[in-house]
Scaffold this motif. Structure first.
Motif, mmCIF file in Angstrom:
data_model
loop_
_atom_site.group_PDB
_atom_site.id
_atom_site.type_symbol
_atom_site.label_atom_id
_atom_site.label_comp_id
_atom_site.label_asym_id
_atom_site.label_seq_id
_atom_site.Cartn_x
_atom_site.Cartn_y
_atom_site.Cartn_z
ATOM 1 N N GLU A 111 0.829 -1.210 0.000
ATOM 2 C CA GLU A 111 0.000 0.000 0.000
ATOM 3 C C GLU A 111 0.863 1.260 0.000
ATOM 4 N N SER A 112 1.949 1.239 0.736
ATOM 5 C CA SER A 112 2.840 2.400 0.798
ATOM 6 C C SER A 112 3.501 2.669 -0.548
ATOM 7 N N LEU A 113 3.768 1.621 -1.309
ATOM 8 C CA LEU A 113 4.373 1.795 -2.634
ATOM 9 C C LEU A 113 3.468 2.571 -3.585
ATOM 10 N N LYS A 114 2.190 2.558 -3.327
ATOM 11 C CA LYS A 114 1.272 3.343 -4.147
ATOM 12 C C LYS A 114 1.455 4.843 -3.898
ATOM 13 N N GLN A 115 2.089 5.176 -2.748
ATOM 14 C CA GLN A 115 2.294 6.571 -2.370
ATOM 15 C C GLN A 115 3.698 7.060 -2.714
ATOM 16 N N VAL A 116 4.710 6.243 -2.362
ATOM 17 C CA VAL A 116 6.106 6.650 -2.544
ATOM 18 C C VAL A 116 6.972 5.461 -2.944
ATOM 19 N N PRO A 117 7.931 5.653 -3.864
ATOM 20 C CA PRO A 117 8.786 4.540 -4.275
ATOM 21 C C PRO A 117 9.751 4.086 -3.180
ATOM 22 N N THR A 118 9.995 4.928 -2.195
ATOM 23 C CA THR A 118 10.916 4.553 -1.117
ATOM 24 C C THR A 118 10.297 3.585 -0.112
ATOM 25 N N ALA A 119 9.038 3.216 -0.305
ATOM 26 C CA ALA A 119 8.405 2.239 0.587
ATOM 27 C C ALA A 119 9.133 0.901 0.560
ATOM 28 N N ILE A 120 9.885 0.644 -0.500
ATOM 29 C CA ILE A 120 10.650 -0.617 -0.551
ATOM 30 C C ILE A 120 11.746 -0.645 0.501
ATOM 31 N N LEU A 121 12.077 0.501 1.094
ATOM 32 C CA LEU A 121 13.091 0.557 2.142
ATOM 33 C C LEU A 121 12.519 0.217 3.513
ATOM 34 N N SER A 122 11.215 0.160 3.621
ATOM 35 C CA SER A 122 10.568 -0.078 4.905
ATOM 36 C C SER A 122 10.661 -1.557 5.284
ATOM 37 N N ARG A 123 10.943 -1.799 6.548
ATOM 38 C CA ARG A 123 11.140 -3.175 7.020
ATOM 39 C C ARG A 123 10.157 -3.556 8.121
ATOM 40 N N GLN A 124 9.025 -2.864 8.224
ATOM 41 C CA GLN A 124 8.123 -3.155 9.335
ATOM 42 C C GLN A 124 7.584 -4.572 9.262
ATOM 43 N N ILE A 125 7.321 -5.098 10.446
ATOM 44 C CA ILE A 125 6.758 -6.440 10.587
ATOM 45 C C ILE A 125 5.633 -6.395 11.609
ATOM 46 N N ALA A 126 4.970 -7.511 11.764
ATOM 47 C CA ALA A 126 4.022 -7.717 12.853
ATOM 48 C C ALA A 126 4.297 -9.095 13.426
ATOM 49 N N ALA A 127 4.082 -9.213 14.717
ATOM 50 C CA ALA A 127 4.313 -10.479 15.406
ATOM 51 C C ALA A 127 3.465 -10.478 16.668
ATOM 52 N N HIS A 128 3.400 -11.622 17.325
ATOM 53 C CA HIS A 128 2.703 -11.588 18.611
ATOM 54 C C HIS A 128 3.490 -12.310 19.684
ATOM 55 N N ARG A 129 3.314 -11.774 20.884
ATOM 56 C CA ARG A 129 3.903 -12.326 22.104
ATOM 57 C C ARG A 129 2.710 -12.743 22.957
#
Length: 181
Positions: A111-129
């Motif tokens: 979704e972020s790539l639709k806004q900016v090409p630098t979204a490929i630099l993003s490394r966010q994740i989700a996890a659970h504890r």
């Protein structure tokens, strides 16, 4: 619905930023997350806010404390997801919550790539504890909204599945998905 499911959700909001943590600039990302939740959630919730320095130990230890001691059902982090040397939020998240849910990061980047090409630099994740879902978000308020709009429809059901507090969204603002029983 059991009484445990009716309790107010506890949401941790963590800003990982060296500069914000020492007051060089005001944190805008954490308040943007709280405003977003206030706008979309119809069930009661409380927030626990933290502004911490970037880095592995600071983020990992904060996430563990929020999950284990503050009993957060959901933790939303902002910052520390880029390629800079001190951007270690994803590594710290995985150390604190080793059950990674890769679809969250994939969708946020898409979704972020639709806004900016630098979204490929993003490394966010989700996890659970255990019964706490942790989602890494980017540091800019506009990007936070893009990412939360993408993934939040799945968050209430995910919280159900891991045994966290029950939350509902305002379907006029953001429709969450739960399978029909």
């Amino acid at each position: 619905m059991a009484d445990e499911l009716k309790r107010a959700a506890i949401v941790g909001v963590v800003t990982a930023s060296d500069r914000a943590s020492i007051g060089v600039y005001e944190d805008e990302s954490g308040p943007a997350i709280v405003a977003y939740l206030t706008r979309i959630l119809t069930t009661p919730f409380t927030t626990v806010r933290r502004i911490i320095p970037d880095g592995f130990e600071s983020v990992r230890d904060c996430l563990i404390e929020l999950a284990d001691k503050d009993h957060c059902d959901l933790i939303l982090t902002t910052g520390g997801t880029g390629p800079s040397p001190r951007d270690l939020t994803p590594e710290a998240t995985e150390a604190a919550a080793p059950r990674v849910l890769p679809g969250f990061g994939e969708l946020m980047r898409q979704e972020s790539l639709k806004q900016v090409p630098t979204a490929i630099l993003s490394r966010q994740i989700a996890a659970h504890r255990g019964p706490c879902l942790i989602i890494n978000l980017p540091g800019k308020p506009a990007s936070i909204e893009v990412c939360l709009n993408a993934v939040f429809p799945a968050v209430p059901y995910c919280l159900d599945l891991i045994g966290a507090a029950y939350i509902e969204t305002d379907p006029q603002v953001l429709k969450a998905f739960r399978p029909k029983k």
